[in-house]
Scaffold this active site. Structure first.
Site, PDB file in Angstrom:
ATOM      1  N   LYS A 172       0.822  -1.281  -0.087  1.00 57.32           N
ATOM      2  CA  LYS A 172      -0.106  -0.019   0.013  1.00 57.32           C
ATOM      3  C   LYS A 172       0.941   1.278  -0.146  1.00 57.32           C
ATOM      4  O   LYS A 172       0.759   2.271  -0.787  1.00 57.32           O
ATOM      5  CB  LYS A 172      -0.802   0.110   1.206  1.00 57.32           C
ATOM      6  N   ASP A 182      -5.999   0.363   0.690  1.00 56.28           N
ATOM      7  CA  ASP A 182      -6.232   0.382   2.182  1.00 56.28           C
ATOM      8  C   ASP A 182      -7.503  -0.048   2.544  1.00 56.28           C
ATOM      9  O   ASP A 182      -8.149  -0.898   1.909  1.00 56.28           O
ATOM     10  CB  ASP A 182      -6.133   1.829   2.543  1.00 56.28           C
TER      11      ASP A 182
END
Length: 210
Positions: free
Chosen positions: A122, A140
């Site tokens: 991420k 996320d």
């Protein structure tokens, strides 16, 4: 509802129309500041991270300055941003790596970013996309939730969802779509009490039961 390719295209068109001006909510001035902010954002709101980084970056906004600050002082600066012991350790290790291997600069390539301490997929995707303009989708908690609820991309892990979104979304829109999904998750499709009746996607959402 069977989510066909056409339905997915409609979902994306609505997201783009509603969130066309979506952009990162983290405040930063350099790729390094963005990298540190994203590392800090794990299990922490962007609002809180912005408070912490505003304080930290006044004192140290480069790898060299953070190394000079020292681990104990760094922990003190970020103590109100969850898991601060581990984050401080990773940030310090990353700063040493940046100084030793990249002359204090943040590398652009995903693989190089991913090799930094405390940087997962991420974080690497966010920095590669936002700081350097590479097409990427950072998954996320919001992106993961929305993708599964819409059946835009289903998976049990963030990486599975990332791969699914890469197939469902045209590459030139990967980075923008990442922000559409985040904003939708924060404003409408919340984790515990999604605002389904107010959702612009309700007619093309397989999870809507209005």
């Amino acid at each position: 509802m069977r989510v066909t390719k056409k339905i997915k295209e409609e979902q994306l068109a609505i997201l783009e129309r509603v969130y066309f001006d979506a952009k990162p909510e983290l405040v930063f001035n350099t790729p390094f500041e963005l990298l540190i902010a994203v590392i800090l954002s794990a299990q922490c709101t962007d609002k809180r991270v912005n408070i912490v980084t505003a304080r930290l970056f006044q004192k140290a906004s480069t790898p060299e300055a953070i190394i000079e600050l020292g681990l104990s002082a760094l922990e003190e600066e970020i103590h109100d941003c969850g898991f601060f012991h581990n984050k401080a350790k990773n940030i310090m290790a990353t700063c040493h790596r940046l100084v030793e291997e990249y002359n204090g600069e943040v590398p652009e390539k995903f693989e190089q970013l991913l090799a930094l301490p405390g940087v997962g997929r991420k974080t690497a995707n966010v920095v590669a996309s936002v700081a350097f303009g590479y097409p990427a989708i950072a998954v996320d908690t919001h992106v993961f939730r929305i993708a599964n609820r819409l059946k835009l991309a289903m998976g049990e892990t963030p990486e599975e969802v990332e791969l699914g979104l890469m197939k469902a979304i045209p590459k030139e829109k990967w980075s923008a779509a990442h922000h559409w999904l985040i904003w939708h998750g924060r404003r409408i499709c919340k984790a515990r009490k999604p605002l389904c009746d107010a959702c612009p996607l309700r007619d093309v959402c397989p999870s809507f039961s209005g």
